[in-house]
Design a protein around this motif. Sequence first.
Motif, PDB file in Angstrom:
ATOM      1  N   ALA A 114       0.804  -1.136  -0.146  1.00  0.00           N
ATOM      2  CA  ALA A 114       0.014   0.065   0.175  1.00  0.00           C
ATOM      3  C   ALA A 114       0.918   1.259   0.061  1.00  0.00           C
ATOM      4  O   ALA A 114       0.329   2.271  -0.270  1.00  0.00           O
ATOM      5  CB  ALA A 114      -0.932   0.192   1.487  1.00  0.00           C
ATOM      6  N   ILE A 115       2.146   1.081   0.568  1.00  0.00           N
ATOM      7  CA  ILE A 115       3.066   2.342   0.526  1.00  0.00           C
ATOM      8  C   ILE A 115       3.936   2.417  -0.838  1.00  0.00           C
ATOM      9  O   ILE A 115       3.904   3.476  -1.524  1.00  0.00           O
ATOM     10  CB  ILE A 115       3.926   2.280   1.643  1.00  0.00           C
ATOM     11  N   GLN A 116       4.631   1.293  -0.947  1.00  0.00           N
ATOM     12  CA  GLN A 116       5.579   1.245  -2.152  1.00  0.00           C
ATOM     13  C   GLN A 116       5.217  -0.028  -2.887  1.00  0.00           C
ATOM     14  O   GLN A 116       6.054  -1.307  -2.360  1.00  0.00           O
ATOM     15  CB  GLN A 116       6.953   1.566  -2.159  1.00  0.00           C
ATOM     16  N   PRO A 117       4.367  -0.188  -3.845  1.00  0.00           N
ATOM     17  CA  PRO A 117       4.104  -1.667  -4.293  1.00  0.00           C
ATOM     18  C   PRO A 117       5.228  -2.239  -5.047  1.00  0.00           C
ATOM     19  O   PRO A 117       6.099  -1.592  -5.811  1.00  0.00           O
ATOM     20  CB  PRO A 117       2.920  -1.428  -5.354  1.00  0.00           C
ATOM     21  N   GLY A 118       5.507  -3.440  -4.970  1.00  0.00           N
ATOM     22  CA  GLY A 118       6.410  -3.983  -5.648  1.00  0.00           C
ATOM     23  C   GLY A 118       6.361  -5.502  -5.430  1.00  0.00           C
ATOM     24  O   GLY A 118       5.321  -6.151  -5.260  1.00  0.00           O
ATOM     25  N   GLN A 119       7.372  -6.450  -5.951  1.00  0.00           N
ATOM     26  CA  GLN A 119       7.187  -7.980  -5.758  1.00  0.00           C
ATOM     27  C   GLN A 119       7.730  -8.487  -4.350  1.00  0.00           C
ATOM     28  O   GLN A 119       8.894  -7.688  -4.037  1.00  0.00           O
ATOM     29  CB  GLN A 119       7.831  -8.525  -7.226  1.00  0.00           C
ATOM     30  N   PHE A 120       7.317  -9.690  -4.131  1.00  0.00           N
ATOM     31  CA  PHE A 120       7.922 -10.211  -2.681  1.00  0.00           C
ATOM     32  C   PHE A 120       8.486 -11.553  -2.921  1.00  0.00           C
ATOM     33  O   PHE A 120       8.244 -12.080  -3.816  1.00  0.00           O
ATOM     34  CB  PHE A 120       6.701 -10.296  -1.664  1.00  0.00           C
ATOM     35  N   VAL A 121       9.278 -11.632  -1.765  1.00  0.00           N
ATOM     36  CA  VAL A 121       9.853 -13.057  -1.615  1.00  0.00           C
ATOM     37  C   VAL A 121       8.991 -13.605  -0.354  1.00  0.00           C
ATOM     38  O   VAL A 121       9.132 -13.165   0.585  1.00  0.00           O
ATOM     39  CB  VAL A 121      11.297 -13.115  -1.363  1.00  0.00           C
ATOM     40  N   ALA A 122       8.169 -14.835  -0.649  1.00  0.00           N
ATOM     41  CA  ALA A 122       7.610 -15.294   0.661  1.00  0.00           C
ATOM     42  C   ALA A 122       7.751 -16.613   0.620  1.00  0.00           C
ATOM     43  O   ALA A 122       8.367 -17.153   0.066  1.00  0.00           O
ATOM     44  CB  ALA A 122       6.244 -15.094   0.392  1.00  0.00           C
ATOM     45  N   THR A 141       5.063 -12.944  -7.071  1.00  0.00           N
ATOM     46  CA  THR A 141       5.593 -13.383  -5.925  1.00  0.00           C
ATOM     47  C   THR A 141       6.415 -14.575  -5.902  1.00  0.00           C
ATOM     48  O   THR A 141       6.227 -15.456  -6.605  1.00  0.00           O
ATOM     49  CB  THR A 141       4.480 -13.675  -4.722  1.00  0.00           C
ATOM     50  N   PHE A 142       7.713 -14.568  -5.181  1.00  0.00           N
ATOM     51  CA  PHE A 142       8.645 -15.654  -5.312  1.00  0.00           C
ATOM     52  C   PHE A 142       8.587 -16.468  -4.157  1.00  0.00           C
ATOM     53  O   PHE A 142       8.711 -15.843  -3.063  1.00  0.00           O
ATOM     54  CB  PHE A 142       9.969 -15.109  -5.490  1.00  0.00           C
ATOM     55  N   PHE A 143       8.161 -17.633  -4.228  1.00  0.00           N
ATOM     56  CA  PHE A 143       7.777 -18.488  -3.237  1.00  0.00           C
ATOM     57  C   PHE A 143       8.921 -19.508  -2.982  1.00  0.00           C
ATOM     58  O   PHE A 143       9.427 -20.369  -3.579  1.00  0.00           O
ATOM     59  CB  PHE A 143       6.514 -19.380  -3.410  1.00  0.00           C
TER      60      PHE A 143
END
Length: 306
Positions: A114-122, A141-143
Amino acid sequence: MIFRRRRSTFSRHAQLIPYPSDRILRRSKPRFYRRFWRVPALSLHLAIAFPLSWWYYGRGREIDVHALGVFRWWCGVALRILGIRLRVAGPLPQAPMMLAANHVSYLDILALAAIQPGQFVAKKEMESWPLFGRLARRLGTFFIDRGDARASQRLLKDAAQVLREGRILTIFPEGTTSDGTDVGDFFAAPFETAVTAETMVVPVTLRYEDVLRPGHADRICPFIGEDTLAGHLWRLTASAPLTLRVHFGMPLSPQLGRRELAKETQRLIRESLRRMEEGAAITCLDPHRHRLRDAWEAWRRRGSSR
């Protein structure tokens, strides 16, 4: 006590106003009646958002600014429905950048997006979550499977491409969640992504607090132990309004190397959490509380001096 701030600067005549302790206790407790509007609102938000995301991302489009903008909107609305208010400090990171944050809950992803959108590693387990897992996968997303070191290394190399293409990548180097009062050891492997892409790393501190008691960590938001997504959401829908304090630190150079980056990021986040905790005894500072009365008094004084 509550720290109320409606503007970036306080007026010269700001007043210290203690918040009544009985109201703090009464308003801070979970209340079942909050579910009467939060559950339907969240259900409607999901019912609208997921078909739209399926239509938009299901056509094989690449992750771009527009896709991340849609996700940013969705996350912001979800947080407002759940009564979570963001309080951001520090310079906002600009892409390309890697964000390394302490991990308290799946809500961390919503807040940072919500602040700075990007991709995640989860973690790999999140991929199997109903609805949320599919949406995360469509958003790039990278799992990571912590039980397969080689597969994790290959995945992190692929994640470096996100940074090379000028986007933001967010990691949670603890590899698990905590109660938000401290941080565990940081794994060095995820920082290899920033070193490979020669991208700066920004330490991000996350701390959930009671709106009426700044500095006091919230006990409902942490997603730890054997908790389930459905059970956690059910408790969250009855909770009092919460504040999520997000602090962006100064960027760290990738030339430090992955091990030094992990140690320095952990140290900076731990210090930031300690400073947040020390700010617990803040008195309500409200410069606008008596603005109408002060204006009336000024008008009377001006009239009597004529």
